[in-house]
Design a protein around this motif. Structure first.
Motif, PDB file in Angstrom:
ATOM      1  N   MET A  79       9.620   9.320   6.387  1.00  0.00           N
ATOM      2  CA  MET A  79       8.650   8.229   6.206  1.00  0.00           C
ATOM      3  C   MET A  79       7.260   8.832   6.081  1.00  0.00           C
ATOM      4  N   ARG A  80       6.846   9.083   4.853  1.00  0.00           N
ATOM      5  CA  ARG A  80       5.518   9.638   4.630  1.00  0.00           C
ATOM      6  C   ARG A  80       4.527   8.582   5.062  1.00  0.00           C
ATOM      7  N   THR A 102       3.105   0.021   4.154  1.00  0.00           N
ATOM      8  CA  THR A 102       3.980  -1.147   4.150  1.00  0.00           C
ATOM      9  C   THR A 102       3.901  -1.791   5.532  1.00  0.00           C
ATOM     10  N   GLN A 118       5.816   0.236   8.074  1.00  0.00           N
ATOM     11  CA  GLN A 118       5.105   1.377   8.627  1.00  0.00           C
ATOM     12  C   GLN A 118       4.082   0.945   9.667  1.00  0.00           C
ATOM     13  N   ARG A 126      13.677   2.232  14.626  1.00  0.00           N
ATOM     14  CA  ARG A 126      13.088   3.576  14.619  1.00  0.00           C
ATOM     15  C   ARG A 126      12.715   4.023  16.020  1.00  0.00           C
ATOM     16  N   ASP A 128      15.244  11.240   4.319  1.00  0.00           N
ATOM     17  CA  ASP A 128      13.816  11.122   4.025  1.00  0.00           C
ATOM     18  C   ASP A 128      13.610   9.879   3.160  1.00  0.00           C
ATOM     19  N   SER A 129      12.423   9.321   3.214  1.00  0.00           N
ATOM     20  CA  SER A 129      12.164   8.179   2.344  1.00  0.00           C
ATOM     21  C   SER A 129      10.691   8.096   2.018  1.00  0.00           C
ATOM     22  N   GLU A 130      10.371   7.279   1.008  1.00  0.00           N
ATOM     23  CA  GLU A 130       8.992   7.016   0.646  1.00  0.00           C
ATOM     24  C   GLU A 130       8.880   5.569   0.222  1.00  0.00           C
ATOM     25  N   PRO A 131       7.762   4.891   0.592  1.00  0.00           N
ATOM     26  CA  PRO A 131       7.644   3.484   0.240  1.00  0.00           C
ATOM     27  C   PRO A 131       7.839   3.227  -1.248  1.00  0.00           C
ATOM     28  N   TYR A 132       8.658   2.240  -1.524  1.00  0.00           N
ATOM     29  CA  TYR A 132       8.941   1.785  -2.887  1.00  0.00           C
ATOM     30  C   TYR A 132       9.679   2.804  -3.738  1.00  0.00           C
TER      31      TYR A 132
END
Lengths: 220, 220
Positions: free
Chosen positions: A1-2, A10, A13, A56, B64-68
């Motif tokens: 989650m960058r 978001t 987040q 989380r 891992d993830s990133e928004p959208y």
DNA sequence: TCGGACAGGATTGTTGACAAAAAAGTTGAC
DNA sequence: GTCAACTTTTTTGTCAACAATCCTGTCCGA
């Protein structure tokens, strides 16, 4: 989650960060029920975001939950607080070794700057300031070590143990002792002496452990 | 998240367990995109459950993830694989000490039973069976130690490092060496010798590290 | 009085629809 | 052929409604 800057986050987040912070700061207390609807209203975020954040935080060890019965802030007991310290000791000794191996002159300057600031705070009797710089010093060692895996684990352990560790700052003489212990760590790192850095870190965290045992039973 | 028997699980719990297992077993590969709709169809679970599971797996370091932009199975590189081993070494040495302090006669019998089974497997050339018992032995030490915090951390590290460690079983002679190392650990635990248990565990994991370095560049 | 049954309310778990954003594809100019 | 602008498709993020479950309070019978 960058984690982007505030404007681009978001809801999910935001929910995670805000709930995490509320738990670490004691706004949400151990054992406290975390009701989705209520949190949704309190923080102005959707329920889906709250649910995701709770999942989380549960994986992170800060929250417990049970199906259909909801979630609550996980209470860390005395025994677990000591376990957390032991695990931190293991990992922070590893970090101290790596930092001793890798530290540049600029890194050492930085560490010494923090030490000087700690001296200043101690002279002013500012225990809170000392505690904050304590954390800064440890975080700087983690940065210098550049061991991402250890960094991740230490951060999670710190979050879990923060409420217990907080009270060690009230132990008479602990702040002076802590400063001496930190100085020993920094000098070992500066000398690139891995074994001494490890011994110094172990001694420091043993001091923290002793202080914690001294305050057992007295949660603020 | 208390994990009930299969019949009573929520979709969210099923999603987490099934995705986690798929990642650990290599059905979902490092770098692979994890598309919610597709996973939802593949596993017959709702999208909300998949989303929750992905959030959990991300906190655990497997995703891992990133928004959208979605989520993917996190790839653990060589450098990180070594970091994971180092962190495990720190924590498993702690566990070895605790196990040496706490082991009962029944515990020791159990450990020796696992060793005997490992010898049997080695004699049969069953490297997979050896690897599985390797894990059983380590897990038994963690159980004996009863250090829940270290147990949690070790499990997460194991999950992250499993793909890399798997290939050490193919190194010629590693299985024999591993057996000898395990025997040394068990005997130290049996003798309640904390320092020797720690040294033996460190030597063992250093052996694993060396084997890993030997196989670098050759992911199956 | 006590325990069990039941209803209602609170809360969690799930679903499907829509909004928002990114990725992929198409078109036209150079 | 390349690139930029635009359009379409895909996927994620969010919302509101409904289903499922648990908890609490009340009532009734032994």
């Amino acid at each position: 989650m960058r984690m982007p800057a505030v404007e681009k986050r978001t809801e999910g987040q935001s929910a995670y960060l805000r709930l995490r912070e509320a738990i670490l700061k004691g706004e949400l207390l151990p054992g406290q029920r975390l009701v989705e609807k209520e949190l949704s209203e309190r923080y102005g975020l959707g329920r889906a975001a709250i649910r995701t954040a709770l999942a989380r935080l549960e994986q992170e060890g800060l929250v417990d939950s049970e199906p259909y019965r909801g979630a609550w802030v996980r209470a860390i007991g005395e025994e677990e607080a000591l376990e957390i310290l032991e695990a931190r000791m293991a990992l922070e000794c590893l970090v101290a070794r790596h930092a001793a191996r890798k530290a540049t002159a600029a890194d050492v300057e930085r560490l010494r700057g923090i030490l000087r600031e700690m001296e200043r705070r101690l002279a002013e009797g500012d225990l809170l300031g000392m505690s904050e710089l304590n954390r800064t010093l440890h975080q700087t060692l983690v940065d210098i070590a550049g061991h991402r895996t250890a960094a991740r684990l230490i951060e999670a352990l710190r979050a879990q143990g923060v409420r217990h560790q907080f009270r060690t700052i009230l132990v008479p003489g602990r702040a002076q002792q802590s400063l001496a212990e930190h100085r020993r760590i920094v000098e070992a790192v500066a000398a690139h002496d891995e074994a001494e850095a490890e011994r110094a870190m172990r001694a420091h965290l043993e001091g923290v452990t002793a202080a914690l045992r001294q305050t057992q039973g007295g949660l603020p």
